[in-house]
Enzyme design. Structure first.
Site, PDB file in Angstrom:
ATOM      1  N   LYS A  36     -22.314  11.245  14.969  1.00  0.00           N
ATOM      2  CA  LYS A  36     -22.644  10.643  13.663  1.00  0.00           C
ATOM      3  C   LYS A  36     -21.593   9.574  13.339  1.00  0.00           C
ATOM      4  CE  LYS A  36     -20.047  14.248  11.397  1.00  0.00           C
ATOM      5  NZ  LYS A  36     -20.061  15.563  10.774  1.00  0.00           N
ATOM      6  N   TYR A 275      -0.680 -13.888  -0.497  1.00  0.00           N
ATOM      7  CA  TYR A 275      -1.022 -13.867  -1.921  1.00  0.00           C
ATOM      8  C   TYR A 275       0.074 -13.158  -2.706  1.00  0.00           C
ATOM      9  CZ  TYR A 275      -5.937 -14.938  -0.792  1.00  0.00           C
ATOM     10  OH  TYR A 275      -7.092 -15.515  -0.378  1.00  0.00           O
TER      11      TYR A 275
HETATM   12  C1  PLP Z   1     -19.399  16.445  11.682  1.00  0.00           C
HETATM   13  C2  PLP Z   1     -19.986  17.728  12.007  1.00  0.00           C
HETATM   14  C3  PLP Z   1     -19.515  18.447  13.127  1.00  0.00           C
HETATM   15  C4  PLP Z   1     -18.367  17.971  13.989  1.00  0.00           C
HETATM   16  O1  PLP Z   1     -17.160  17.993  13.275  1.00  0.00           O
HETATM   17  P1  PLP Z   1     -15.762  17.624  13.992  1.00  0.00           P
HETATM   18  O2  PLP Z   1     -14.744  18.097  13.034  1.00  0.00           O
HETATM   19  O3  PLP Z   1     -15.749  16.140  14.115  1.00  0.00           O
HETATM   20  O4  PLP Z   1     -15.756  18.293  15.286  1.00  0.00           O
HETATM   21  C5  PLP Z   1     -20.157  19.643  13.416  1.00  0.00           C
HETATM   22  N1  PLP Z   1     -21.175  20.097  12.646  1.00  0.00           N
HETATM   23  C6  PLP Z   1     -21.632  19.422  11.566  1.00  0.00           C
HETATM   24  C7  PLP Z   1     -22.763  19.979  10.782  1.00  0.00           C
HETATM   25  C8  PLP Z   1     -21.043  18.234  11.211  1.00  0.00           C
HETATM   26  O5  PLP Z   1     -21.502  17.579  10.138  1.00  0.00           O
END
Ligand code: PLP
Length: 383
Positions: A36, A275
């Site tokens: 993601k 700036y």
């Molecule tokens: C983001 C996410 C993970 C992975 O998390 P990490 O800390 O990056 O390993 C796993 N499960 C869900 C539902 C997530 O949203």
């Protein structure tokens, strides 16, 4: 064709990290690569293809648009699982293309059943359970209703998995909450199985849970941040390095974010740089301008704080980070010239700029900083 900065992604670092993560798992526990947030800034297409060539065959995304992007570049046989948002209109696309998705409401289950019936193809779903995070997920009442609905329409669903997510496995502060969540989860799974539901894959663990709670691994783990070479929290890192005899960081960062020197300028002692008056030259200085600013994900909070690498030396940011330009002090670095490579994040020679140091300075977490790297910076795979 020309970009003011570019990102390199290291294949050997990914191979190394995947090997390390898999070594934490029991044989048979499946590894799902979480991509993601544009693969945590690494680029969904580039990272997805790279991971696939490194043997990854299961990917977790947040939303259907991410699933779509990944699906375009990977062979059909990999599994893509949507853990979050999918629009009603996208359900048919998902079912047709064997994209798996979380169900965390009765509405979604009904919509999926309708889509599956019209396609005459079962929806491959994961029942996401509320176990104490209070974000998304089916609560106890909904679990029962969901089970009844699924059992009544056996042709509409294939329950591939049952999932939950922990409310902070990266900190021992949340220990009680996490263990309670796991207990709740097991209770719900028992209930679903007693009802007669066939469930293939139990999965709950993110990176932090993989490291801190081996009992959460079950059939599959969903690992994001660690595959990119970053730790979910300093605590998890210290826990690991404190417990191992070899105290070196076992993870390698994949990302090298690079730019170059755009302009060099001599600044007289007493003059202000950039700036406003946030930086005054204490002596005669040589200042390099780099064509990267906050519009490119280089946080404005790194003004007068951040560092970059030039000729394997650290050069501090001077003045305010602008939208497209930042300035660094190169007075003490011999031979700096126009077009010299500048590393904003990653390594050059023996020096490193880590996201952790970067993130501490700009008070952003690894996660946030990485995912803020804009999509239009070109990513290339290097060894
Ligand atoms: C983001 C996410 C993970 C992975 O998390 P990490 O800390 O990056 O390993 C796993 N499960 C869900 C539902 C997530 O949203």
């Amino acid at each position: 064709m020309f970009y003011s900065s570019s990102i390199e992604i290291s294949r050997s670092a990914l191979v190394h990290n995947i090997r390390f993560i898999k070594a934490q798992l029991r044989p048979g526990t499946r590894f799902s690569s979480v991509i993601k947030g544009n693969a945590y800034g690494h680029g969904i297409e580039e990272f997805g293809q790279l991971a696939y060539t490194c043997g990854v065959d299961h990917f977790s995304v947040f939303s259907a648009d991410e699933a779509y992007r990944l699906h375009q570049v990977l062979p059909q046989k990999v599994t893509i699982m949507v853990m979050g948002y999918i629009d009603e209109q996208e359900l048919k696309w998902a079912i047709t293309n064997d994209i798996e998705f979380y169900v965390f409401s009765i509405d979604r289950l009904e919509q999926a059943a309708n889509a599956a019936r019209s396609l005459q193809k079962p929806a491959r779903i994961h029942l996401d359970l509320e176990t104490g995070m209070n974000r998304i997920g089916l609560d106890t009442k909904e679990i029962e209703r969901a089970a009844d609905m699924i059992l009544k329409q056996p042709d509409a669903f294939e329950v591939v998995g049952v999932s939950t997510h922990y409310a902070g496995a990266e900190s021992s502060e949340n220990h009680d909450r996490v263990t309670e969540q796991l207990e709740q989860y097991h209770q719900a799974v028992r209930f679903l199985r007693q009802k007669g539901l066939k469930i293939k894959t139990l999965h709950t663990a993110c990176s932090a849970a993989v490291m801190a709670y081996p009992e959460t691994h079950l059939d599959m783990v969903r690992v994001g941040i660690m595959q990119y070479g970053f730790w979910p929290s300093p605590e998890i890192y210290q826990r690991y390095t404190g417990a191992s005899t070899d105290r070196a960081d076992p993870l390698k960062r994949l990302i090298n974010w690079k730019s170059h020197v755009m302009s060099l300028k001599l600044v007289k002692a007493g003059e202000f740089i950039g700036y406003g008056k946030s930086f005054q030259a204490g002596c005669d200085m040589l200042v390099a301008a780099i064509p990267v600013g906050y519009a490119w994900g280089y946080s404005r909070s790194l003004s007068n704080q951040g560092q970059v690498l030039i000729r394997s030396h650290k050069a501090p940011v001077v003045g305010i980070v602008n939208m497209n330009v930042l300035m660094v002090d190169v007075t003490g670095i011999p031979g700096v010239a126009l077009k010299d490579e500048v590393v904003l994040l990653g390594k050059q020679g023996n020096e490193h700029i880590t996201v952790a140091s970067f993130a501490e300075l700009s008070t952003q977490l690894n996660y946030e900083l990485l995912t803020r790297l804009p999509m239009n910076i070109p990513r290339t795979i290097v060894d």
